[in-house]
Design a protein around this motif. Structure first.
Motif, short mmCIF file in Angstrom:
data_model
loop_
_atom_site.label_atom_id
_atom_site.label_comp_id
_atom_site.label_asym_id
_atom_site.label_seq_id
_atom_site.Cartn_x
_atom_site.Cartn_y
_atom_site.Cartn_z
N GLN A 445 -36.72 1.17 19.86
CA GLN A 445 -36.06 0.64 21.40
C GLN A 445 -34.53 1.25 21.34
O GLN A 445 -34.13 1.58 22.37
N THR A 486 -30.66 -0.22 29.51
CA THR A 486 -30.23 -1.50 29.40
C THR A 486 -31.56 -2.49 29.06
O THR A 486 -31.15 -3.48 28.51
N LYS A 487 -32.55 -2.13 29.34
CA LYS A 487 -33.82 -2.93 28.95
C LYS A 487 -34.10 -2.95 27.48
O LYS A 487 -34.82 -3.92 26.81
N CYS A 490 -28.57 -3.37 24.10
CA CYS A 490 -27.64 -4.71 24.24
C CYS A 490 -26.99 -4.80 25.23
O CYS A 490 -26.85 -4.02 26.37
N ASP A 493 -24.50 -1.81 26.33
CA ASP A 493 -25.07 -0.62 27.04
C ASP A 493 -24.86 -0.47 28.59
O ASP A 493 -24.90 0.53 28.94
N THR A 494 -24.68 -1.71 29.34
CA THR A 494 -24.30 -1.36 30.59
C THR A 494 -23.04 -0.92 30.75
O THR A 494 -22.83 -0.52 31.94
N SER A 547 -35.64 -8.34 20.13
CA SER A 547 -35.69 -7.26 21.54
C SER A 547 -34.77 -8.29 22.48
O SER A 547 -33.86 -7.94 23.08
N THR A 548 -35.25 -9.71 22.52
CA THR A 548 -34.58 -10.44 23.43
C THR A 548 -33.11 -10.77 23.04
O THR A 548 -32.23 -10.77 23.74
N ARG A 551 -30.83 -7.89 23.74
CA ARG A 551 -30.37 -7.80 25.09
C ARG A 551 -29.39 -8.80 25.65
O ARG A 551 -28.47 -8.58 26.24
N GLN A 552 -29.53 -10.13 25.07
CA GLN A 552 -28.83 -11.31 25.40
C GLN A 552 -27.54 -11.55 24.50
O GLN A 552 -26.73 -12.47 25.28
#
Length: 684
Positions: A445, A486-487, A490, A493-494, A547-548, A551-552
């Motif tokens: 990922q 971004t999906k 982290c 990445d935005t 993974s969550t 991202r968060q």
């Protein structure tokens, strides 16, 4: 255990078991728990698998070797790599040539007739188009032999320009890490001289492991036997891939015994010695563990018997030094002491090791890494030791190690837009495999996010001269790739989307993205490097998938491939780094965020420029390593100077550039800094 009790007769059997358990726990914290070691290996394995599939149509393949690949993360360890040409193959006999297309691959034949065990001469069966191989060829009796010494000399001088020779490797320093790179040859067949090893594997390793190892063949590295007749021509047979697979099959107590031997070597045996005086090396420690496991002389490899396992290995090393014979694990006739540990040096080393033997396990008190593990038990012999590995590291602690490991291995070999597309195709084929571990899925990922981010900018660069309709479509595709990244990535990445919007003059959209990022980064549970509020992190994302969590709750440095121009303002820095063979810039996320705010607000809201500049200046001036790691202070001061210069504060910009030059030159941007000072119109 009896030998230990004999050397430590004032301790009861139970006390020694307690000390062993304490050392086991200490080594788990120093070397890693079995879960941590498995994670490190999985991350490296999948990254290498992707990289080599992407490289499959290129000139070379590679693998990481040495202690890092085995799962160690000990301070001071070298980073070892092996590279070999895909269009050359070594064979042991002419009949093996039938398996190759000789129009596409150059075959190299072994000649072991006059070489010591474990070494061989290599000669070309057909001309090679490789410059390094051509340069290294020596003609003898109408055969073109490849000289190992000439080959490594060419590699150090021409291919890896900042390197020096170290054995069969080109050695040097990359960033703050020392590396050894062995440019070698690969053979798809198991060496005939190592066939006895196959028959010897009754107990360990298991048959399927043996079959897999034999199927993988071996390599040849550029070094001859110092006492051989053809030292400068000979090549050594390398079993690095086989050794890696053997270490992987060890249980954790066996692996920690190997780790304890490595610490014993560096902190006791070789402590204070210069390079030439270090007669024993880590490879000898690995070899002794292999032999002890295979000979099945230890019935129980367990935390309670860890010191007993160590003692058996130590006694075998002592025996080898006394006899002056250390048998290679795969080719026992190859005495690995022959060229270095003999005569007076052998005698002195034996005297020193025997002196340690007479002291018994007490000599381990000289090891800073495990001294406290022993003394804690000696001061309280009734101390209860919990060896459950799951209690030794918290969820947040493990996550930090996972994210760090992923970040250190996230770079793929990519040379063109086609190789980026091959990367995506390779990852897509792999990611659905049921054989992947959860760590490998996370690594894929992360690789996906990187490839998408980089491809989006390359695609824009290659299509930015198209007509309006095609330009619109290319913009749309690039944005879709960045949003998809971004999906998989982290929080930070935005920022690639914000950079892209700035690059394409969409300043309002960029500021909207940055406001969202700033809010997310301000959350108390966010993990950046090793900085995290463990309680807040656990409360916010504890128990959720990695993974969550990524991202968060995870922020990371922004990785800028220096072959790709993300924003014009950083092109001089990227070019400076490339001139110094530095492929990547890493920028702290807050630094890049404030820089983009300043650049965008100049176009859409000039009233907010000064606020963003003040935020950036305050961060650079007052941060204590929380948001700007020490080795990123050069690029951070540089960016502050750039922002001060574009807003017209030339004196402050000059001061920032000068401060950048005073920092550790980690990112190799000094040339850009000097250029900015010289061309900036400053009054010096």
């Amino acid at each position: 255990m009896d030998s230990i009790r004999g050397s430590q007769n004032y301790l009861t059997k139970r006390a020694i078991q307690h000390i062993s358990e304490s050392v086991f726990v200490g080594l788990c914290r120093k070397v890693g728990t079995s879960q941590l070691v498995a994670m490190r290996r999985d991350v490296m394995d999948i990254r290498e698998m992707v990289d080599n599939q992407v490289r499959s149509s290129d000139d070379h393949s590679s693998m990481k070797s040495g202690s890092e690949r085995e799962g160690f993360r000990l301070e001071g360890s070298d980073h070892d790599f092996m590279y070999w040409p895909n269009d050359h193959r070594v064979i042991w006999e002419l009949s093996q040539s039938q398996y190759y297309n000789t129009h596409r691959q150059t075959l190299v034949l072994c000649d072991c007739s006059n070489s010591p065990p474990g070494f061989t001469l290599l000669y070309l069966l057909s001309p090679s188009t490789d410059t390094g191989i051509q340069t290294a060829c020596v003609q003898i009796n109408n055969r073109h032999y490849i000289s190992s010494s000439k080959f490594i000399q060419f590699i150090c001088s021409a291919f890896i320009r900042t390197s020096t020779r170290h054995g069969p490797c080109a050695s040097g320093t990359f960033r703050t890490l020392e590396y050894d790179q062995a440019i070698c040859f690969v053979c798809d067949f198991w060496p005939p001289s190592a066939s006895s090893w196959i028959d010897r594997c009754h107990f360990w390793p298991q048959r399927h492991v043996v079959d897999n190892i034999v199927k993988q063949g071996c390599h040849f590295v550029a070094i001859g036997h110092k006492l051989g007749c053809h030292e400068h021509l000979e090549w050594r047979i390398s079993f690095s891939l086989a050794e890696q697979k053997l270490v992987y099959t060890m249980n954790h107590c066996q692996f920690l015994t190997y780790g304890l031997l490595k610490l014993f070597l560096t902190e006791i045996i070789n402590n204070g010695l210069g390079g030439d005086d270090k007669l024993l090396c880590s490879y000898h420690m690995k070899t002794v563990v292999f032999w002890v496991i295979q000979q099945n002389v230890i019935p129980h490899w367990s935390p309670q018997n860890l010191l007993g396992c160590f003692w058996v290995c130590f006694k075998l090393i002592l025996k080898w030094v006394y006899e002056g014979f250390c048998p290679n694990f795969f080719i026992p006739d190859n005495n690995m002491f022959l060229s270095k540990i003999r005569g007076d040096k052998q005698h002195q080393l034996f005297i020193r090791l025997y002196g340690l033997y007479e002291k018994g396990l007490a000599f381990l008190l000289h090891s800073p890494s495990i001294r406290s593990c022993i003394t804690n038990v000696l001061h309280n012999l009734r101390l209860s030791i919990c060896t459950d590995e799951h209690t030794l590291i918290s969820e947040a602690g493990f996550d930090k190690n996972l994210y760090k490991e992923i970040q250190e291995h996230e770079a793929l070999h990519k040379s063109s837009i086609q190789s980026y597309m091959r990367s995506l195709q390779t990852i897509e084929q792999m990611i659905g495999s049921p054989l992947l571990t959860q760590y490998q899925v996370m690594m894929l990922q992360r690789l996906t996010a990187n490839v998408l981010n980089e491809t989006a900018f390359i695609f824009h660069i290659e299509t930015c001269t198209h007509k309006n309709k095609l330009m619109y479509r290319s913009h749309k595709i690039s944005c879709q790739m960045l949003k998809l990244a971004t999906k998989f990535g982290c929080i930070t990445d935005t920022l690639y989307i914000a950079m892209y919007y700035y690059k394409t003059f969409r300043y309002m959209e960029a500021t909207t993205i940055m406001e969202m990022i700033e809010v997310k980064l301000a959350q108390l549970h966010v993990m950046y490097g090793y900085n995290v509020d463990i309680e807040m992190y656990t409360e916010a994302v504890g128990g959720q998938s990695w993974s969550t969590k990524m991202r968060q709750a995870v922020a990371r440095n922004i990785r800028l491939d220096n072959e790709i121009h993300y924003i014009n303002e950083l092109i001089p820095e990227q070019q400076s780094a490339l001139q110094n063979f530095w492929p990547v810039l890493y920028v702290p996320p807050y630094i890049l965020l404030y820089m983009l705010e300043i650049l965008c607000y100049r176009h859409v809201d000039t009233m907010r420029v000064q606020t963003a500049l003040d935020n950036l200046q305050t961060l650079v001036l007052h941060d204590q390593g929380q948001l700007i790691p020490l080795h990123h202070r050069d690029i951070s001061w540089q960016i502050l100077g750039i922002c001060q210069q574009v807003t017209g504060n030339l004196q402050a910009a000059l001061n920032s550039y000068q401060q950048s030059l005073r920092q550790e030159p980690y990112n190799k941007i000094q040339t850009a800094t000097q250029m900015r000072i010289e061309q900036g119109g400053f009054s010096l």
